[in-house]
Design a protein around this motif. Structure first.
Motif, PDB file in Angstrom:
ATOM      1  N   ASN A   1       2.464 -10.115 -12.717  1.00 34.00           N
ATOM      2  CA  ASN A   1       3.316 -11.303 -12.795  1.00 34.00           C
ATOM      3  C   ASN A   1       3.216 -12.227 -11.590  1.00 34.00           C
ATOM      4  O   ASN A   1       3.411 -13.439 -11.718  1.00 34.00           O
ATOM      5  N   LEU A   2       2.960 -11.669 -10.402  1.00 34.53           N
ATOM      6  CA  LEU A   2       2.957 -12.468  -9.179  1.00 34.53           C
ATOM      7  C   LEU A   2       1.537 -12.587  -8.629  1.00 34.53           C
ATOM      8  O   LEU A   2       0.920 -11.583  -8.271  1.00 34.53           O
ATOM      9  N   SER A   3       1.032 -13.806  -8.547  1.00 29.99           N
ATOM     10  CA  SER A   3      -0.352 -13.989  -8.085  1.00 29.99           C
ATOM     11  C   SER A   3      -0.522 -13.596  -6.616  1.00 29.99           C
ATOM     12  O   SER A   3      -1.616 -13.206  -6.203  1.00 29.99           O
ATOM     13  N   GLY A   4       0.537 -13.687  -5.828  1.00 32.16           N
ATOM     14  CA  GLY A   4       0.436 -13.361  -4.414  1.00 32.16           C
ATOM     15  C   GLY A   4       0.842 -11.944  -4.068  1.00 32.16           C
ATOM     16  O   GLY A   4       1.016 -11.610  -2.888  1.00 32.16           O
ATOM     17  N   PHE A   5       0.994 -11.089  -5.082  1.00 32.39           N
ATOM     18  CA  PHE A   5       1.442  -9.718  -4.871  1.00 32.39           C
ATOM     19  C   PHE A   5       0.323  -8.764  -5.263  1.00 32.39           C
ATOM     20  O   PHE A   5      -0.139  -8.765  -6.401  1.00 32.39           O
ATOM     21  N   ARG A   6      -0.135  -7.936  -4.307  1.00 26.49           N
ATOM     22  CA  ARG A   6      -1.216  -6.994  -4.585  1.00 26.49           C
ATOM     23  C   ARG A   6      -0.774  -5.580  -4.209  1.00 26.49           C
ATOM     24  O   ARG A   6      -0.060  -5.389  -3.228  1.00 26.49           O
ATOM     25  N   THR A   7      -1.205  -4.615  -4.995  1.00 30.83           N
ATOM     26  CA  THR A   7      -0.880  -3.216  -4.704  1.00 30.83           C
ATOM     27  C   THR A   7      -2.161  -2.414  -4.527  1.00 30.83           C
ATOM     28  O   THR A   7      -3.207  -2.738  -5.086  1.00 30.83           O
ATOM     29  N   ALA A   8      -2.033  -1.362  -3.734  1.00 25.39           N
ATOM     30  CA  ALA A   8      -3.131  -0.408  -3.563  1.00 25.39           C
ATOM     31  C   ALA A   8      -2.510   0.968  -3.363  1.00 25.39           C
ATOM     32  O   ALA A   8      -1.494   1.106  -2.678  1.00 25.39           O
ATOM     33  N   PHE A   9      -3.105   1.967  -3.992  1.00 23.20           N
ATOM     34  CA  PHE A   9      -2.594   3.327  -3.904  1.00 23.20           C
ATOM     35  C   PHE A   9      -3.638   4.228  -3.239  1.00 23.20           C
ATOM     36  O   PHE A   9      -4.838   4.094  -3.492  1.00 23.20           O
ATOM     37  N   VAL A  10      -3.140   5.124  -2.392  1.00 21.49           N
ATOM     38  CA  VAL A  10      -3.996   6.097  -1.725  1.00 21.49           C
ATOM     39  C   VAL A  10      -3.415   7.477  -2.010  1.00 21.49           C
ATOM     40  O   VAL A  10      -2.297   7.784  -1.580  1.00 21.49           O
ATOM     41  N   CYS A  11      -4.148   8.293  -2.765  1.00 22.00           N
ATOM     42  CA  CYS A  11      -3.654   9.623  -3.135  1.00 22.00           C
ATOM     43  C   CYS A  11      -4.458  10.709  -2.422  1.00 22.00           C
ATOM     44  O   CYS A  11      -5.678  10.588  -2.257  1.00 22.00           O
ATOM     45  N   GLU A  12      -3.772  11.770  -2.047  1.00 23.07           N
ATOM     46  CA  GLU A  12      -4.440  12.888  -1.366  1.00 23.07           C
ATOM     47  C   GLU A  12      -5.470  13.551  -2.284  1.00 23.07           C
ATOM     48  O   GLU A  12      -6.550  13.940  -1.848  1.00 23.07           O
ATOM     49  N   ARG A  13      -5.111  13.655  -3.579  1.00 24.04           N
ATOM     50  CA  ARG A  13      -6.010  14.296  -4.538  1.00 24.04           C
ATOM     51  C   ARG A  13      -5.710  13.719  -5.922  1.00 24.04           C
ATOM     52  O   ARG A  13      -4.754  12.978  -6.105  1.00 24.04           O
ATOM     53  N   THR A  14      -6.531  14.050  -6.895  1.00 24.59           N
ATOM     54  CA  THR A  14      -6.414  13.438  -8.220  1.00 24.59           C
ATOM     55  C   THR A  14      -5.973  14.436  -9.283  1.00 24.59           C
ATOM     56  O   THR A  14      -6.339  14.310 -10.449  1.00 24.59           O
ATOM     57  N   ASP A  15      -5.154  15.412  -8.927  1.00 25.97           N
ATOM     58  CA  ASP A  15      -4.705  16.431  -9.882  1.00 25.97           C
ATOM     59  C   ASP A  15      -4.222  15.799 -11.180  1.00 25.97           C
ATOM     60  O   ASP A  15      -3.354  14.920 -11.176  1.00 25.97           O
TER      61      ASP A  15
ATOM     62  N   VAL B   1       0.852  -1.186   0.000  1.00 30.12           N
ATOM     63  CA  VAL B   1       0.000   0.000   0.000  1.00 30.12           C
ATOM     64  C   VAL B   1       0.889   1.238   0.000  1.00 30.12           C
ATOM     65  O   VAL B   1       1.698   1.439   0.914  1.00 30.12           O
ATOM     66  N   HIS B   2       0.734   2.061  -1.032  1.00 27.59           N
ATOM     67  CA  HIS B   2       1.568   3.263  -1.146  1.00 27.59           C
ATOM     68  C   HIS B   2       0.706   4.512  -1.148  1.00 27.59           C
ATOM     69  O   HIS B   2      -0.306   4.596  -1.860  1.00 27.59           O
ATOM     70  N   SER B   3       1.118   5.509  -0.346  1.00 28.43           N
ATOM     71  CA  SER B   3       0.411   6.790  -0.282  1.00 28.43           C
ATOM     72  C   SER B   3       1.223   7.867  -0.984  1.00 28.43           C
ATOM     73  O   SER B   3       2.446   7.945  -0.803  1.00 28.43           O
ATOM     74  N   ALA B   4       0.558   8.684  -1.798  1.00 30.11           N
ATOM     75  CA  ALA B   4       1.230   9.740  -2.558  1.00 30.11           C
ATOM     76  C   ALA B   4       0.323  10.970  -2.623  1.00 30.11           C
ATOM     77  O   ALA B   4      -0.872  10.903  -2.304  1.00 30.11           O
ATOM     78  N   ARG B   5       0.906  12.081  -3.044  1.00 31.58           N
ATOM     79  CA  ARG B   5       0.104  13.303  -3.159  1.00 31.58           C
ATOM     80  C   ARG B   5      -0.937  13.164  -4.261  1.00 31.58           C
ATOM     81  O   ARG B   5      -2.111  13.478  -4.065  1.00 31.58           O
ATOM     82  N   THR B   6      -0.484  12.734  -5.445  1.00 35.65           N
ATOM     83  CA  THR B   6      -1.373  12.561  -6.594  1.00 35.65           C
ATOM     84  C   THR B   6      -0.945  11.307  -7.342  1.00 35.65           C
ATOM     85  O   THR B   6       0.156  10.784  -7.119  1.00 35.65           O
ATOM     86  N   PRO B   7      -1.780  10.790  -8.259  1.00 43.22           N
ATOM     87  CA  PRO B   7      -1.353   9.637  -9.057  1.00 43.22           C
ATOM     88  C   PRO B   7      -0.050   9.895  -9.804  1.00 43.22           C
ATOM     89  O   PRO B   7       0.761   8.974  -9.981  1.00 43.22           O
TER      90      PRO B   7
END
Length: 366
Positions: free
Chosen positions: A184-198, A163-169
């Motif tokens: 590529n990896l079935s056991g690897f999942r990502t999620a992003f949390v952005c402050e805004r969508t500029d 899980v990665h947090s950033a200002r914008t995408p």
């Protein structure tokens, strides 16, 4: 990565030796990559043919000459130890930051610098677990990216939620590569949390800040995972609060930070704290200034100097960064460093005041 000591002698003869900072601390920049508007990755190779050996999550201490002054800064290795021919750091430009701005503005392929390490204990490999949760904010993604790249290269079964947090995408570092790993990896999942969508109004991921309901949505089983966290101090404080509110066992929480100012303040021993009886401890003389201070039993040289009102250059206070490196003219110390000094420097009488306690009276060339 295959350990050299497991290879046949005939194979060893054609492999380059390991890079050892104690023997040759020069690294040559061979590439720079613009990751986002204000983040650049710098790739390095040894000056002479050699292989890097480190554990994913460790860091280097760069030793730079800027404006006639030697400055040390720690940067996590963002590349994977599975690719030992090159090594990378990923640097965010910090407003007013002396080193980050110098690197962005000056460091180009073909230029060289000096480095110490690798060092550090922020490594998933030190805490084997069936499931991991990686939480990063901004440029704190780098040690977790090294761990993720290693898992991807080894193609071993894994269960990692990143899980990665950033200002914008637009500010998500390694966004494309993380998408590739997820594919590529079935056991690897990502999620992003952005402050805004500029600049990306169609962004479908959550916006705002990481909180407990959002974490429960992304990783419902977070309480069963080993957590590794890295990012700005306020981000990590918020993460700790979220996990605590969710009843997480903080014994399985690990974090990394190079915001050394807070650490240094926490380590200072006040002048009137547990004042030693007369005759206890040792005298520490600073030859150039002519000042002598008293160092109490168990007190580091740096602590004693600060308690007496002296200002010595320092950053980490943990024997990691090498900023306080000093010449010992006479006397002996007990030094428990974390990789911030080379053995050949120790052999020449150098030491780190931040992690050294006197065994005798001392004289320093300061």
């Amino acid at each position: 990565m295959i350990a050299p000591d497991t290879l046949a002698p005939e194979v060893l003869r054609i492999l380059p030796p390991l890079w050892l900072a104690d023997e040759d601390d020069v690294l040559v920049c061979c590439q720079r990559r613009q990751e986002t508007d204000d983040v650049v990755s710098f790739l390095f190779r040894p000056r002479n043919p050699a292989l890097f050996r480190f554990t994913a999550g460790q860091f280097l201490t760069l030793e730079l000459e800027i404006g006639g002054e030697t400055i040390n800064r720690c940067y996590t290795i963002s590349s994977s130890p599975t690719r030992p021919d090159r090594l990378s750091i990923t640097v965010k430009r910090t407003p007013g930051g002396i080193v980050s701005n110098w690197l962005h503005d000056n460091l180009q392929p073909g230029m060289s610098l000096r480095a110490l390490g690798p060092a550090g204990e922020f490594c998933a490999g030190n805490h084997p677990a069936p499931k991991y949760l990686f939480l990063s904010g901004g440029s704190g993604i780098t040690p977790l990216m090294s761990m993720a790249r290693s898992a991807h290269d080894l193609a071993e079964p894994c269960d990692i939620v990143f899980v990665h947090s950033a200002r914008t995408p637009r500010d998500i570092i390694f966004r494309g590569e993380l998408a590739l790993m997820t594919a590529n990896l079935s056991g690897f999942r990502t999620a992003f949390v952005c402050e805004r969508t500029d600049g990306e109004p169609a962004w479908a991921a959550p916006t705002g800040y990481l909180n407990l309901p959002l974490l429960e949505l992304i990783a419902p089983d977070f309480a069963q995972r080993e957590v590794f966290c890295c990012g700005p101090a306020p981000y990590m404080a918020a993460v700790r609060a979220v996990l605590a509110a969710g009843g997480f066992d903080m014994a399985r929480y690990h974090e990394e930070s190079f915001t050394f100012a807070d650490m240094a303040e926490d380590s200072v021993v006040p002048a009137d704290a547990d004042a030693p009886a007369v005759g206890e401890g040792h005298a520490v003389e600073f030859a150039k200034s002519g000042i002598t201070v008293h160092c109490a039993p168990g007190q580091s040289v740096l602590e004693a100097a600060r308690a007496a009102g002296l200002r010595l250059p320092s950053s980490c206070t943990k024997g990691v960064c090498g900023t306080c490196k000093s010449q010992l003219v006479s006397g002996q110390v007990d030094m428990k460093h974390g990789g911030g000094i080379r053995q050949r420097e120790i052999d020449k009488g150098m030491f780190l005041p931040c992690c050294s306690t006197p065994l005798t009276d001392l004289v320093l060339d300061r």
